[in-house]
Enzyme design. Structure first.
Site, PDB file in Angstrom:
ATOM      1  N   ASP A 225       0.844 -10.848 -19.320  1.00  0.00           N
ATOM      2  CA  ASP A 225      -0.288 -10.893 -20.244  1.00  0.00           C
ATOM      3  C   ASP A 225      -0.911 -12.289 -20.287  1.00  0.00           C
ATOM      4  OD1 ASP A 225       2.079 -11.755 -21.383  1.00  0.00           O
ATOM      5  OD2 ASP A 225       1.704 -10.863 -23.350  1.00  0.00           O
ATOM      6  N   ASP A 253      -7.061  -6.819  -9.434  1.00  0.00           N
ATOM      7  CA  ASP A 253      -8.386  -6.255  -9.682  1.00  0.00           C
ATOM      8  C   ASP A 253      -9.186  -7.145 -10.642  1.00  0.00           C
ATOM      9  OD1 ASP A 253      -7.817  -4.153  -8.042  1.00  0.00           O
ATOM     10  OD2 ASP A 253      -8.247  -2.588  -9.509  1.00  0.00           O
TER      11      ASP A 253
END
Length: 358
Positions: A225, A253
């Site tokens: 994260d 991505d």
């Protein structure tokens, strides 16, 4: 010696962008002294429609007998309601497993001509050059048990399992360390060891391998994260990022969009030395624009360049192709997914422009 590349164009925009890569191969064979034989097979939804399965046994055999496999894209709404084991994506997972391509290399490179087209300011992404090393044949996408079970009383449970063995972690970590050694000598290993046992094992094994075999590489660790946040805050702090299948999918991505478009990012999936590699653009099948000749073929062509470098024995031609793409962008050619530029072109015309610069 003749090398063989198997083209699996797949679905959606896959056939359109792969066709441009085929043109590049043919041009290199004709004008640049390469000797690459081209094979073709149906894959994904196209194979389901023709043969009832997303990839046939014969196609897997042809992939294993080739020197490289270049994919287009798979999937589309017409197959979205099928069971997971017969969807187009199941063919991709089966092919990755059969080829044992456990290390997925995903570069996030910002071309100079696109530095002003990112959603981040130029100073954050100008010169960006990150290499993701993603474990590709293990983790939550492959592990069992998995499925949807009936709990009774109208309730159901979806199950997916995340686990990694020491061997799976070590073999992909070696790829990351070796790449870091050839680049800046820095490797950031990413997981969630604070809440996941598989992540804790990942951190421990990578740390031990670094200490025993790669003391010359600067190793750091980061939670997934936090890595996502740092990619937006200060992406140029990274060089090589090593991570698992799930986090690698998500983070690469996200990093791709820093460079201007998913349509610019290639990937390579590699296994044991000497085995064929699997190459593909990281974008999807984009069924909403399929058949309109507007998709960006650069990621497919750059994936071909990675194949030339790593599987087809022509790193010189890989560099030639990459330079041709960079020059095309510098000359202002853009497909619809890219902002700026002076020449808005379609898929085929972008291929024309790149071929002209070859």
């Amino acid at each position: 010696m003749t090398k063989t590349i198997l083209l699996l164009a797949g679905d959606g925009i896959g056939p359109e962008v792969t066709a441009q890569s085929r043109r590049v191969i043919e041009h290199l064979n004709h004008d640049h002294g390469s000797d690459v034989a081209i094979d073709n097979a149906l894959f994904g939804g196209a194979a389901i429609d023709a043969a009832g399965v997303p990839i046939e046994d014969a196609t897997v055999a042809r992939a294993l007998a080739s020197d490289a496999v270049l994919l287009g894209a798979v999937g589309g709404p017409q197959w979205a309601e099928a069971a997971y084991n017969v969807r187009p994506e199941a063919g991709l997972l089966r092919l990755r497993t059969a080829m044992n391509v456990f290390a997925n290399l995903r570069p996030a490179l910002c071309f100079e001509a696109l530095a002003d087209e990112s959603t981040l300011k130029r100073e954050y992404i100008d010169g960006l050059d990150i290499m993701f090393v993603r474990e590709l044949v293990g983790g939550v996408y492959f592990n069992t048990p998995r499925g949807i079970e009936d709990m009774g009383s109208g309730k159901r449970r979806g199950i997916n399992t995340q686990n990694y063995t020491s061997d799976e972690i070590i073999r992909v970590a070696r790829v990351g360390f070796e790449l870091a050694r050839k680049r800046s000598g820095r490797l950031c290993s990413v997981e969630k060891s604070n809440v996941m046992e598989s992540g804790l094992l990942w951190r421990e094994e990578v740390t031990a391998l670094g200490a025993s075999d790669y003391s010359d590489v600067e190793l750091s660790h980061m939670y997934a994260d936090n890595c996502a946040m740092q990619l937006v805050r200060a992406p140029k702090q990274f060089d090589v990022i090593l991570t698992d299948n799930l986090f690698g999918d998500l983070l690469s991505d996200a990093a791709a969009m820093l460079t201007g478009s998913l349509g610019m990012l290639p990937s390579a999936a590699l296994g044991d030395a000497g085995a064929p590699g699997l190459y593909e653009p990281i974008h999807g099948s984009a069924p909403d624009i399929a058949g309109k000749d507007i998709a960006n073929p650069c990621a497919s062509i750059l994936s071909l360049a990675m194949a030339l470098r790593s599987s087809l024995g022509r790193p010189d031609l890989a560099e030639t192709v990459e330079h041709a793409v960079a020059r095309t962008l510098a000359d202002g050619y853009r497909t619809a997914d890219l902002a700026g530029g002076s020449h808005l072109v379609g898929t085929s015309a972008m291929g024309d422009a790149i071929l002209a610069r070859l």
